[in-house]
Design a protein around this motif. Structure first.
Motif, short mmCIF file in Angstrom:
data_model
loop_
_atom_site.label_atom_id
_atom_site.label_comp_id
_atom_site.label_asym_id
_atom_site.label_seq_id
_atom_site.Cartn_x
_atom_site.Cartn_y
_atom_site.Cartn_z
N ASP A 1 0.01 7.11 5.84
CA ASP A 1 -0.55 5.94 5.19
C ASP A 1 -1.65 6.42 4.26
N LEU A 2 -1.41 6.34 2.95
CA LEU A 2 -2.37 6.90 1.98
C LEU A 2 -3.63 6.06 1.85
N ALA A 3 -3.62 4.86 2.40
CA ALA A 3 -4.83 4.04 2.37
C ALA A 3 -5.79 4.40 3.49
N HIS A 4 -5.26 4.91 4.62
CA HIS A 4 -6.10 5.21 5.78
C HIS A 4 -5.92 6.64 6.30
N PHE A 5 -5.02 7.42 5.67
CA PHE A 5 -4.78 8.81 6.03
C PHE A 5 -4.39 8.96 7.50
N SER A 6 -3.55 8.08 7.99
CA SER A 6 -3.02 8.18 9.34
C SER A 6 -1.53 8.46 9.26
N TRP A 7 -1.01 9.17 10.27
CA TRP A 7 0.39 9.60 10.26
C TRP A 7 1.22 8.74 11.20
N HIS A 8 2.47 8.51 10.79
CA HIS A 8 3.40 7.69 11.57
C HIS A 8 4.80 8.28 11.42
N THR A 9 5.71 7.81 12.26
CA THR A 9 7.10 8.24 12.17
C THR A 9 7.98 7.05 11.86
N SER B 1 11.08 17.73 1.29
CA SER B 1 11.01 16.76 0.21
C SER B 1 9.91 15.78 0.51
N THR B 2 9.28 15.25 -0.56
CA THR B 2 8.20 14.27 -0.42
C THR B 2 8.43 13.14 -1.40
N GLN B 3 8.31 11.91 -0.91
CA GLN B 3 8.48 10.73 -1.75
C GLN B 3 7.34 9.76 -1.46
N VAL B 4 6.95 8.97 -2.46
CA VAL B 4 5.92 7.96 -2.30
C VAL B 4 6.55 6.58 -2.49
N LEU C 1 2.43 20.80 6.93
CA LEU C 1 2.23 19.47 6.35
C LEU C 1 0.79 19.24 5.91
N HIS C 2 0.10 20.33 5.54
CA HIS C 2 -1.22 20.17 4.93
C HIS C 2 -1.04 19.47 3.58
N VAL C 3 -1.91 18.53 3.31
CA VAL C 3 -1.79 17.71 2.10
C VAL C 3 -2.97 17.95 1.18
N ALA C 4 -2.67 18.19 -0.08
CA ALA C 4 -3.69 18.27 -1.12
C ALA C 4 -3.41 17.17 -2.14
N ILE C 5 -4.44 16.41 -2.46
CA ILE C 5 -4.31 15.32 -3.42
C ILE C 5 -5.00 15.72 -4.71
N GLY C 6 -4.26 15.77 -5.80
CA GLY C 6 -4.81 16.17 -7.09
C GLY C 6 -5.01 14.97 -7.99
N PHE C 7 -6.23 14.78 -8.45
CA PHE C 7 -6.57 13.67 -9.34
C PHE C 7 -6.60 14.20 -10.77
N VAL C 8 -5.62 13.78 -11.55
CA VAL C 8 -5.48 14.26 -12.92
C VAL C 8 -6.19 13.30 -13.86
N GLN C 9 -6.89 13.86 -14.82
CA GLN C 9 -7.61 13.05 -15.79
C GLN C 9 -7.30 13.53 -17.20
N ARG C 10 -7.02 12.58 -18.07
CA ARG C 10 -6.82 12.93 -19.48
C ARG C 10 -8.20 13.10 -20.11
N SER D 1 0.86 -1.17 0.00
CA SER D 1 0.00 0.00 0.00
C SER D 1 0.90 1.23 0.00
N PRO D 2 0.43 2.36 -0.54
CA PRO D 2 1.30 3.54 -0.67
C PRO D 2 1.44 4.32 0.63
N PHE D 3 2.64 4.84 0.85
CA PHE D 3 2.94 5.69 1.99
C PHE D 3 3.61 6.96 1.48
N LEU D 4 3.22 8.09 2.05
CA LEU D 4 3.77 9.39 1.68
C LEU D 4 4.83 9.77 2.71
#
Length: 405
Positions: free
Chosen positions: A123-131, A399-402, A355-364, A102-105
Motif C-alpha cells: 500500500d503506497l499510501a501507508h507502506f504496509s504489505w499485503h498478499t 515484475s512490478t505493476q502499479v 523486495l527492497h523498494v526505492a522510490i525515485g522522485f523525478v523533477q523536470r 489509492s496506489p498499490f505496488l
C-alpha cells in the motif's frame, strides 16, 4: 537520499506451485453483477447505523478510507463493520463507486531457494504489505517467463504465457486479477504459447509479441487481446524472430528490445509496432544501443534504469536519437539485481532482491536551448528507501505493476 523505516504487518503468504492445486469453478470466466449495497433501511433497522449519530452515506465515506492494516481489528466493532470490511470485493467495489482510490505496488516475486512464486502488494499510501490470492496454476513455472501487464482502466493485472520449470514447454495461459473483486479469473488462451516475450497496453488493448516457443525457438508472431470481449486476434508478424529483454509503450507504439547480454558479442535488436498501421519497423540505432536496462515512461519520456552503468537513470532524447544521464544519485546500493521497475506520474518504483523498494522522485529542471535552437528538457532525481519485512530476504522480484484500488 532519505531512508524511512516503516513497521509493516505481513499477512500469511499464499504460495504458487503446489502440485495439488486445482482450478476451481470460481476461477472461471464469470459475468455476474456486483453485490448490491447493503446500506438500506432494512439492514439499518436490524443492525443499527454504521456510526451512531451519522447518516450511513457519510459514515461509509469514513470507513472506506480505513487502511487495510486496520481491517482485521475494525471488523470486531459490530456486524455492520464486519459486513463491510470482511469482504475485499465489496470494500473495493464501494471505494471505486464513490471515486476513492489509492496506489498499490504489485510485485510478482519468487523464492530464490525453492522457486515458489507469489504476489506481494505494498500500500503506497501507508507502506504496509499485503498478499492476494494465489494464482490458479498447477505447474511449477519459471517466474521470468511470464508476461505481466497492468490494465489501469479496469484496475486489473493480466499474466500471460510462461514456461514450465525444467522443461522447454511454453504456456498459453492467461490469468486476470481484478483489484475490486480480489480474485483471479482464467481468460481465453493466447493463440501461441510463448515465454520471455514483449507486452504492452495501447488504448486499452493488450499486445504481446515474440518470445520463445518449444525448444527455445524464437518467435516472430504477435497478437492482441481485447479485455472487453475477452478475445485474442493475430496482428502483423515481426520483422525477425526475437525474444524480449524489455518493452515500453511510447507515443501509441510498442517498443521491443533484446537488450545487451554478456559477453556483448553482438548488438541487440529492436523493433517498433504501430497498431494504427499494423506494421513493424526497426528501432533507431541510438535508442537500441543505449537501452541498457529496464524502462519506465514518465510524461511521454522514456527513462531507463541502467544495469551496466552503475545503476544510473538515463533518459532518451527523440530528436537526437541519444541518451543522457539525469542529475542525481544512482539507485540506492540496497537495490540489488535482478530488479523490476514501474512508475506513476513523476515517481519511479524500483524493487530489488529481498523486495527492497526505492522510490525515485523525478523533477523536470528546466528547458535549455541546445544546438539548432531546439528546446531540451533536463531532469533530476532524488531517492527514498522503504524498509521491508525481514521475511522477504529470500524473495526476488520478477515484475512490478502499479494499480489503484
Amino acid at each position: 537520499m532519505q531512508r524511512v523505516r516503516v513497521s509493516s504487518h505481513q499477512s500469511p503468504v499464499h504460495k504458487l506451485g503446489d502440485n495439488q492445486m486445482r482450478l476451481s469453478p470460481k476461477f472461471r470466466l464469470q459475468m455476474t453483477p456486483p453485490h448490491p449495497c447493503p446500506l438500506d433501511s432494512i439492514l439499518t433497522l436490524e443492525l443499527g447505523p454504521l456510526i451512531p449519530g451519522l447518516p450511513d452515506d457519510i459514515a461509509l465515506t469514513c470507513l472506506l478510507r480505513l487502511p487495510l492494516d486496520f481491517h482485521s481489528t475494525c471488523r470486531a466493532v459490530c456486524r455492520r463493520w464486519r459486513h463491510l470490511l470482511a469482504r475485499k470485493e465489496y470494500f473495493f467495489t464501494q471505494r471505486r463507486a464513490l471515486g476513492f482510490s489509492s496506489p498499490f505496488l504489485f510485485t510478482f516475486a519468487f523464492h530464490r531457494c525453492n522457486g515458489r512464486i507469489q504476489w506481494q502488494v505494498m500500500d503506497l499510501a501507508h507502506f504496509s504489505w499485503h498478499t492476494i490470492p494465489a494464482m490458479p496454476c498447477r505447474d511449477r513455472v519459471c517466474p521470468h517467463g511470464f508476461g505481466c501487464v497492468a490494465i489501469p482502466q479496469e484496475a486489473s493485472l493480466l499474466v500471460c504465457g510462461g514456461i514450465v520449470s525444467d522443461m522447454d514447454c511454453p504456456l498459453h495461459l492467461v490469468l486476470k486479477f481484478e483489484v475490486c473483486r480480489n480474485r483471479w479469473t482464467v481468460m481465453t488462451r493466447m493463440h501461441t504459447p510463448r515465454s520471455f516475450f514483449a507486452g504492452g497496453v495501447i488504448d486499452g488493448m493488450v499486445y504481446v509479441a515474440g518470445g520463445f516457443s518449444t525448444d527455445q525457438y524464437e518467435l516472430d508472431s504477435a497478437e492482441v487481446f481485447d479485455p472487453a470481449k475477452g478475445t485474442w486476434h493475430p496482428v502483423s508478424r515481426m520483422l525477425t524472430n526475437m525474444s524480449s529483454y524489455d518493452s515500453a509503450v511510447l507515443g501509441g507504439k510498442l517498443y521491443v528490445t533484446e537488450g545487451w547480454v554478456w559477453p556483448f558479442l553482438s548488438s541487440p535488436r529492436g523493433q517498433v509496432y504501430d497498431p494504427m498501421t499494423d506494421t513493424w519497423e526497426s528501432m533507431t540505432a541510438g535508442m537500441r544501443e543505449g537501452w541498457t536496462g529496464l524502462s519506465v515512461i514518465l510524461d511521454g519520456h522514456l527513462f531507463v534504469i541502467s544495469e551496466h552503468e552503475g545503476m544510473r537513470v538515463k533518459v532518451y532524447d527523440t530528436e537526437s536519437d541519444s541518451w543522457g544521464t539525469i542529475e542525481g544519485c544512482s539507485v540506492p546500493e540496497r537495490i540489488r539485481k535482478p530488479f523490476s521497475v514501474n512508475a506513476i506520474g513523476w515517481t519511479i518504483y524500483v524493487v530489488g532482491r529481498g523486495l527492497h523498494v526505492a522510490i525515485g522522485f523525478v523533477q523536470r529542471e528546466r528547458s535549455i536551448v541546445s544546438v539548432g535552437n531546439r528546446m531540451k528538457s533536463t531532469f533530476s532525481i532524488r531517492w527514498r528507501e522503504i524498509d521491508v519485512p525481514l521475511t522477504f530476504c529470500d524473495l526476488t522480484p520478477s515484475s512490478t505493476q502499479v494499480l489503484f484500488g
